[in-house]
Structures are given as C-alpha cells and as structure tokens.
Write a protein that holds these residues in place. Sequence first.
Motif, short mmCIF file in Angstrom:
data_model
loop_
_atom_site.label_atom_id
_atom_site.label_comp_id
_atom_site.label_asym_id
_atom_site.label_seq_id
_atom_site.Cartn_x
_atom_site.Cartn_y
_atom_site.Cartn_z
N ILE A 36 45.89 20.50 17.60
CA ILE A 36 47.28 20.72 17.17
C ILE A 36 48.09 20.96 18.44
N ILE A 37 48.94 19.99 18.78
CA ILE A 37 49.74 20.08 20.00
C ILE A 37 51.17 20.46 19.62
N GLU A 38 51.64 21.55 20.19
CA GLU A 38 53.04 21.93 19.96
C GLU A 38 53.88 21.30 21.08
N VAL A 43 55.24 18.63 16.24
CA VAL A 43 53.79 18.84 16.24
C VAL A 43 53.08 17.49 16.27
N VAL A 44 52.06 17.41 17.11
CA VAL A 44 51.24 16.20 17.22
C VAL A 44 49.79 16.60 16.96
N LEU A 45 49.12 15.88 16.10
CA LEU A 45 47.70 16.15 15.86
C LEU A 45 46.83 15.20 16.66
N ILE A 46 45.67 15.70 17.06
CA ILE A 46 44.63 14.83 17.60
C ILE A 46 43.58 14.69 16.52
N ASP A 47 43.50 13.50 15.94
CA ASP A 47 42.57 13.20 14.84
C ASP A 47 42.91 14.02 13.59
N ILE A 99 47.38 11.26 16.82
CA ILE A 99 46.69 10.39 17.77
C ILE A 99 45.25 10.27 17.30
N LEU A 100 44.81 9.04 17.03
CA LEU A 100 43.45 8.81 16.53
C LEU A 100 42.59 8.30 17.68
N THR A 101 41.67 9.14 18.13
CA THR A 101 40.84 8.77 19.28
C THR A 101 39.88 7.63 18.94
N HIS A 102 39.51 7.53 17.67
CA HIS A 102 38.74 6.40 17.15
C HIS A 102 38.73 6.53 15.65
N TYR A 208 40.50 16.03 27.05
CA TYR A 208 39.83 16.07 25.76
C TYR A 208 39.09 14.74 25.64
N ALA A 209 37.79 14.79 25.81
CA ALA A 209 37.00 13.55 25.90
C ALA A 209 36.43 13.14 24.55
N ALA A 210 36.96 13.70 23.47
CA ALA A 210 36.62 13.32 22.10
C ALA A 210 35.10 13.23 21.90
N ASP A 211 34.58 12.04 21.61
CA ASP A 211 33.15 11.89 21.28
C ASP A 211 32.38 11.18 22.40
#
Length: 272
Positions: A36-38, A43-47, A99-102, A208-211
């Motif tokens: 959760i990015i403020e 607000v922006v979500l990561i996944d 933002i969808l990392t995958h 943030y290197a996700a998976d």
Amino acid sequence: MKITFTNTAYVHTRERLVLNKGRWNKRLALQVRVGIIEHPDGVVLIDAGYSPEAISAPGRSPMLRAYSWAFSPELLPDGDPIEALSQMGYTADDVKAIILTHFHVDHISALARFPNARLIACQQTFENVRTRSIWANIHRGIFPEFLPNDMTVRLENVFDKPQVNGPLGLGLVYDIFEDNRILAIRLPGHAEGHFGLCFPQLERPMLYAADVQWVTAALTRGPIGYPGRLVAEDPHAQRESTAKVAGFARAGGDVLLCHTPEMTAYDRKPNT
Ligand SMILES: [Zn+2]
C-alpha cells in the motif's frame, strides 16, 4: 511517500521446496504481501493478494478449487487489503492504481474490489493470457477469471513508461509515474513479464523484488532444485534476476520479497 505491506495469507510449505539445501523438516509460513503506497497523487497498491474470491467463494471454476485445495492458503481477514486500507483511513475508492508485478493467482485474486483503479502491468503478458488456452494459463498459475472484463481499457503497459537509470547498479528501469518515486525493473524468470519495484527516494533505497525468490536466504544460496524449480517460467533468467537483486543488496539497498516469512520494517502489524 510511505509504503506499507499487509499480509493477506499464509502459504505453508517446507524450506527445502523454496531454498537450495533447505531442510525438508523445517516448516515455513510464507506471507502473501500486498503493498500500500501512499503516493502524493493517491493510494497505489502493489498486487492484490490472496482473497476469499480465490479460496472459498462459490462459483469458482473446478480447476481453481483444485488449485486452492492443493496449496491450502490460510487467509488472514485482518490482512485483507480493504481491511488494511480501512485501518489506515482509506476506502477502495481511494486506490488510484494497482501495479501487478505478474499475473499469478495470489497476486490478482482481489482485483474485482477495485473497479476504478488504473492497472499497470506487462501488456504483452496480458495479450498472451487472452489469446492462449485456459489450460496453458492454468499450467502457468494464471486464472483469467480474476482479470476484469474492462482490463483492456484500464491497462497501462509498465514497459511503455519512460526509461531512466536506476540506483545502485540496477541499470535501465521504468519510471511509472514520471516522478522518480516508483521505478519498475524487469526481473524475468519466475513468471512471464515479472518485474520488481524500486523506491529510490527512501532514506535507504528499497527494491521490492516480488517473487524473484520466495525467501530472502535464497538470494545468495544458489538455485533451488526439483521440484521447487519447476515453478519457474525460465530458471536461467531467474538466476540472472536473482543475481541482480543480490547485487542491489550488496551495494547497500534494502530488498523485500513478496513471500518471505520474516516480518520487516515495512510490514503492517495486524490490528495496529
Ligand atoms: Zn508468483
């Protein structure tokens, strides 16, 4: 700009499956984080994490039922992104972008809760998902039933964003909002179009290197063996991406993974 991660579920596994020379008898509870990015613009979500839509909702496809039975994620209602947002004083409507990392199911299953958010992801992967068979998608851990019907109009290609040089040896990255706050970096191997996010303006730059790996120790432990490596789309590319992330950490950056079990300074404590 503040970044908080909420844990939507635990996935229970054994260390050997996610770490080279890990122990078979060591049980791990992998987290499934949503960021959760403020951001100054909203607000922006990561996944979007794991959610009841994937695990328990009626009307799921038989293959999705089989998949969730096999992995048996333990959902954490307090870690649900809507609940976390509410505890932070926001609603789903405040989410301007995701933002969808995958496209793996544990990253997209709650997308329907955010019908107004812009979606930032790899356009080519989306086209591939749309045009190949359901079986080919499921084989890759992708369930298109979670992708919104209006995704074609809401999607922005992350790899069309302006390119800049990332910090600490990252090389070329994509400046998502053209403000040098959130930089996407290609980290191929784990899944099609997989990328990470660098935050260069934090006191200590964070990636943030996700998976790219499931656990932090795997960044320096060498490639995992079978059967764990079968999950990777391209094991060779995954090794190179892992080395890039490890190099960023060696250069003084902070690295966070989606699934690593240990709590970090960015993790939200439930009920706080
Ligand atoms: Zn994944």
